[in-house]
Design a protein around this motif. Structure first.
Motif, PDB file in Angstrom:
ATOM      1  N   GLU A  12       0.227  -0.859   0.139  1.00 51.16           N
ATOM      2  CA  GLU A  12      -0.990  -0.055   0.113  1.00 51.16           C
ATOM      3  C   GLU A  12       0.695   1.119   0.513  1.00 51.16           C
ATOM      4  O   GLU A  12       0.047   2.148  -0.320  1.00 51.16           O
ATOM      5  CB  GLU A  12      -1.163  -0.253   1.313  1.00 51.16           C
ATOM      6  CG  GLU A  12      -2.078  -0.838   0.853  1.00 51.16           C
ATOM      7  CD  GLU A  12      -3.201  -1.259   2.469  1.00 51.16           C
ATOM      8  OE1 GLU A  12      -2.983  -0.510   3.803  1.00 51.16           O
ATOM      9  OE2 GLU A  12      -3.939  -1.713   2.639  1.00 51.16           O
ATOM     10  N   PHE A  13       1.851   1.387   0.977  1.00 53.12           N
ATOM     11  CA  PHE A  13       2.891   2.211   0.731  1.00 53.12           C
ATOM     12  C   PHE A  13       2.954   2.963  -0.782  1.00 53.12           C
ATOM     13  O   PHE A  13       3.901   4.014  -1.418  1.00 53.12           O
ATOM     14  CB  PHE A  13       4.347   2.105   1.787  1.00 53.12           C
ATOM     15  CG  PHE A  13       5.212   1.292   0.520  1.00 53.12           C
ATOM     16  CD1 PHE A  13       6.005   1.661  -0.226  1.00 53.12           C
ATOM     17  CD2 PHE A  13       4.928  -0.239   1.006  1.00 53.12           C
ATOM     18  CE1 PHE A  13       7.878   0.690  -0.336  1.00 53.12           C
ATOM     19  CE2 PHE A  13       6.039  -0.989   0.249  1.00 53.12           C
ATOM     20  CZ  PHE A  13       6.681  -0.574  -0.713  1.00 53.12           C
ATOM     21  N   ILE A  14       3.384   1.605  -2.080  1.00 51.58           N
ATOM     22  CA  ILE A  14       3.508   1.829  -3.686  1.00 51.58           C
ATOM     23  C   ILE A  14       2.418   2.979  -4.124  1.00 51.58           C
ATOM     24  O   ILE A  14       2.518   4.025  -4.777  1.00 51.58           O
ATOM     25  CB  ILE A  14       3.915   1.082  -4.407  1.00 51.58           C
ATOM     26  CG1 ILE A  14       4.735  -0.100  -3.218  1.00 51.58           C
ATOM     27  CG2 ILE A  14       4.353   1.577  -5.508  1.00 51.58           C
ATOM     28  CD1 ILE A  14       5.341  -1.011  -4.031  1.00 51.58           C
ATOM     29  N   ASP A  15       1.232   2.432  -3.389  1.00 53.44           N
ATOM     30  CA  ASP A  15      -0.458   3.581  -4.134  1.00 53.44           C
ATOM     31  C   ASP A  15      -0.282   4.843  -3.190  1.00 53.44           C
ATOM     32  O   ASP A  15      -0.745   5.912  -3.864  1.00 53.44           O
ATOM     33  CB  ASP A  15      -1.453   2.709  -3.475  1.00 53.44           C
ATOM     34  CG  ASP A  15      -1.509   1.448  -4.117  1.00 53.44           C
ATOM     35  OD1 ASP A  15      -0.327   1.121  -5.811  1.00 53.44           O
ATOM     36  OD2 ASP A  15      -1.973   0.253  -3.645  1.00 53.44           O
ATOM     37  N   GLN A  16       0.433   4.892  -1.864  1.00 50.93           N
ATOM     38  CA  GLN A  16       0.578   6.093  -1.690  1.00 50.93           C
ATOM     39  C   GLN A  16       1.673   7.484  -1.937  1.00 50.93           C
ATOM     40  O   GLN A  16       2.273   7.901  -1.519  1.00 50.93           O
ATOM     41  CB  GLN A  16       0.704   5.915  -0.267  1.00 50.93           C
ATOM     42  CG  GLN A  16      -0.989   5.693   0.080  1.00 50.93           C
ATOM     43  CD  GLN A  16      -0.929   4.797   1.508  1.00 50.93           C
ATOM     44  OE1 GLN A  16       0.057   4.963   2.418  1.00 50.93           O
ATOM     45  NE2 GLN A  16      -1.942   4.229   2.215  1.00 50.93           N
ATOM     46  N   ARG A  17       2.743   6.691  -2.963  1.00 51.29           N
ATOM     47  CA  ARG A  17       4.121   7.030  -2.858  1.00 51.29           C
ATOM     48  C   ARG A  17       4.634   7.445  -1.917  1.00 51.29           C
ATOM     49  O   ARG A  17       5.350   8.761  -1.972  1.00 51.29           O
ATOM     50  CB  ARG A  17       3.677   8.368  -3.792  1.00 51.29           C
ATOM     51  CG  ARG A  17       2.736   8.274  -5.126  1.00 51.29           C
ATOM     52  CD  ARG A  17       2.551   7.381  -6.193  1.00 51.29           C
ATOM     53  NE  ARG A  17       2.169   7.324  -7.580  1.00 51.29           N
ATOM     54  CZ  ARG A  17       1.252   6.796  -7.634  1.00 51.29           C
ATOM     55  NH1 ARG A  17       1.390   5.422  -6.559  1.00 51.29           N
ATOM     56  NH2 ARG A  17       0.851   6.476  -9.010  1.00 51.29           N
ATOM     57  N   GLU A  18       5.099   6.362  -0.838  1.00 54.04           N
ATOM     58  CA  GLU A  18       5.761   6.698  -0.085  1.00 54.04           C
ATOM     59  C   GLU A  18       7.101   5.645  -0.161  1.00 54.04           C
ATOM     60  O   GLU A  18       7.444   4.953  -0.981  1.00 54.04           O
ATOM     61  CB  GLU A  18       4.597   6.107   1.277  1.00 54.04           C
ATOM     62  CG  GLU A  18       3.613   6.788   1.392  1.00 54.04           C
ATOM     63  CD  GLU A  18       2.529   6.204   3.136  1.00 54.04           C
ATOM     64  OE1 GLU A  18       2.232   6.587   3.635  1.00 54.04           O
ATOM     65  OE2 GLU A  18       3.127   5.120   3.193  1.00 54.04           O
ATOM     66  N   ASN A  19       8.017   6.626   0.499  1.00 52.04           N
ATOM     67  CA  ASN A  19       9.515   5.888   0.699  1.00 52.04           C
ATOM     68  C   ASN A  19       9.925   4.843   1.849  1.00 52.04           C
ATOM     69  O   ASN A  19       9.061   4.636   3.216  1.00 52.04           O
ATOM     70  CB  ASN A  19      10.118   6.876   0.479  1.00 52.04           C
ATOM     71  CG  ASN A  19      10.126   7.210  -0.594  1.00 52.04           C
ATOM     72  OD1 ASN A  19       9.967   7.539  -1.782  1.00 52.04           O
ATOM     73  ND2 ASN A  19      10.731   9.029  -0.249  1.00 52.04           N
ATOM     74  N   VAL A  20      10.985   3.835   1.821  1.00 51.49           N
ATOM     75  CA  VAL A  20      11.286   2.525   2.600  1.00 51.49           C
ATOM     76  C   VAL A  20      12.613   2.892   3.350  1.00 51.49           C
ATOM     77  O   VAL A  20      12.999   2.932   2.038  1.00 51.49           O
ATOM     78  CB  VAL A  20      10.694   1.819   2.627  1.00 51.49           C
ATOM     79  CG1 VAL A  20      11.522   0.430   3.703  1.00 51.49           C
ATOM     80  CG2 VAL A  20       9.222   1.148   2.389  1.00 51.49           C
ATOM     81  N   LEU A  21      13.346   3.803   4.303  1.00 56.98           N
ATOM     82  CA  LEU A  21      14.889   3.757   4.254  1.00 56.98           C
ATOM     83  C   LEU A  21      14.867   2.655   5.661  1.00 56.98           C
ATOM     84  O   LEU A  21      14.682   2.378   6.731  1.00 56.98           O
ATOM     85  CB  LEU A  21      14.896   4.922   4.583  1.00 56.98           C
ATOM     86  CG  LEU A  21      14.939   6.353   4.443  1.00 56.98           C
ATOM     87  CD1 LEU A  21      15.444   7.611   4.910  1.00 56.98           C
ATOM     88  CD2 LEU A  21      15.574   6.039   2.760  1.00 56.98           C
ATOM     89  N   LEU A  22      15.974   1.733   5.215  1.00 54.19           N
ATOM     90  CA  LEU A  22      16.430   1.152   5.655  1.00 54.19           C
ATOM     91  C   LEU A  22      18.039   0.903   5.852  1.00 54.19           C
ATOM     92  O   LEU A  22      19.078   1.046   5.525  1.00 54.19           O
ATOM     93  CB  LEU A  22      16.336  -0.625   5.417  1.00 54.19           C
ATOM     94  CG  LEU A  22      15.495  -1.302   4.725  1.00 54.19           C
ATOM     95  CD1 LEU A  22      14.930  -2.238   3.179  1.00 54.19           C
ATOM     96  CD2 LEU A  22      14.659  -1.425   6.483  1.00 54.19           C
TER      97      LEU A  22
END
Length: 247
Positions: A100-110
């Motif tokens: 769902e983060f892709i649909d919301q144009r969000e990022n993930v930082l590891l």
């Protein structure tokens, strides 16, 4: 009668090839035999065949997306050792795997030391995105910078940017291991800036944010890059000792 059935089957396979329905062609006789045995009507028989065709097309499309993503190795969440990484929120990772983060144009930082599972998680989440129909591309940071510089020198940079802009998810792995040149850092910022609120990104890094100037050089460029990456972003820390050193 047998000759007529054979002729009909030959014509049927010809028509199915022309219509590009290979799975129905391969399965129709077997399913017909089973349908007759189960006393299934014609509509139920047709439904079974079309479901098989659709499932096979979806499988092949997922395989094409995985190939296009160019993962160096395949990883899954099933074989990630969450007990060895208690800092990693398993529920959050499961939520991210729904994409769902892709649909919301969000990022993930590891963020974490080398060998703590960042690339594993990034690859597994990106593979889950491929399975759900998203267009994904995986780059090591140094690989992307080199590709960008070569594209600029060969005057194909705008074409490359257009290709990257069509992605749903861009994975940038191992940011921080090798400092980028001034030109490389600026081109990388251009890609990140273009992706901002259009294309989701997963970024893995071994550096805390205050040390990103070691890679990008300019404090101004570092600030602008972090501003875009961390806005609407999930940050996951992978604390602990390296799996590789432990082995």
């Amino acid at each position: 009668m047998k000759s007529q059935e054979t002729k009909s089957m030959v014509l049927l396979h010809h028509h199915l090839r022309a219509l590009r329905l290979p799975t129905i062609g391969a399965e129709c006789e077997k399913v017909a035999s089973q349908a007759a045995s189960d006393n299934v009507d014609h509509l139920a028989y047709l439904l079974q065949l079309t479901e098989l065709e659709l499932l096979e097309r979806e499988r092949k499309a997922a395989d094409r997306r995985l190939k296009a993503a160019r993962f160096p190795t395949m990883k899954s969440l099933d074989n990630f050792d969450f007990t060895a990484r208690p800092s990693v929120n398993k529920m959050l990772i499961a939520e991210l795997a729904r994409c769902e983060f892709i649909d919301q144009r969000e990022n993930v930082l590891l963020v974490g030391n080398p060998g703590t599972g960042k690339s594993h998680l990034a690859t597994a989440l990106a593979a889950a995105a491929c399975a759900k129909g998203y267009k994904v591309r995986f780059f090591r940071a140094t690989e992307l910078v080199t590709t960008l510089i070569e594209a600029r020198d060969e005057r194909t940079f705008l074409r490359l940017k257009t290709q990257l802009a069509k992605l749903d998810l861009l994975v940038l792995d191992e940011l921080g291991y090798v400092p980028a040149s001034k030109v490389g850092a600026e081109l990388l910022f251009d890609v990140i800036s273009t992706a901002y609120e259009r294309t989701s990104m997963i970024v893995t890094t071994n550096l805390p944010f205050e040390s990103w100037t070691e890679v990008l050089g300019s404090e101004r460029l570092t600030g602008a890059t972090l501003d875009r990456l961390t806005h609407r972003c999930k940050i996951i820390e992978t604390r602990g000792e390296s799996y590789r050193l432990t082995d």
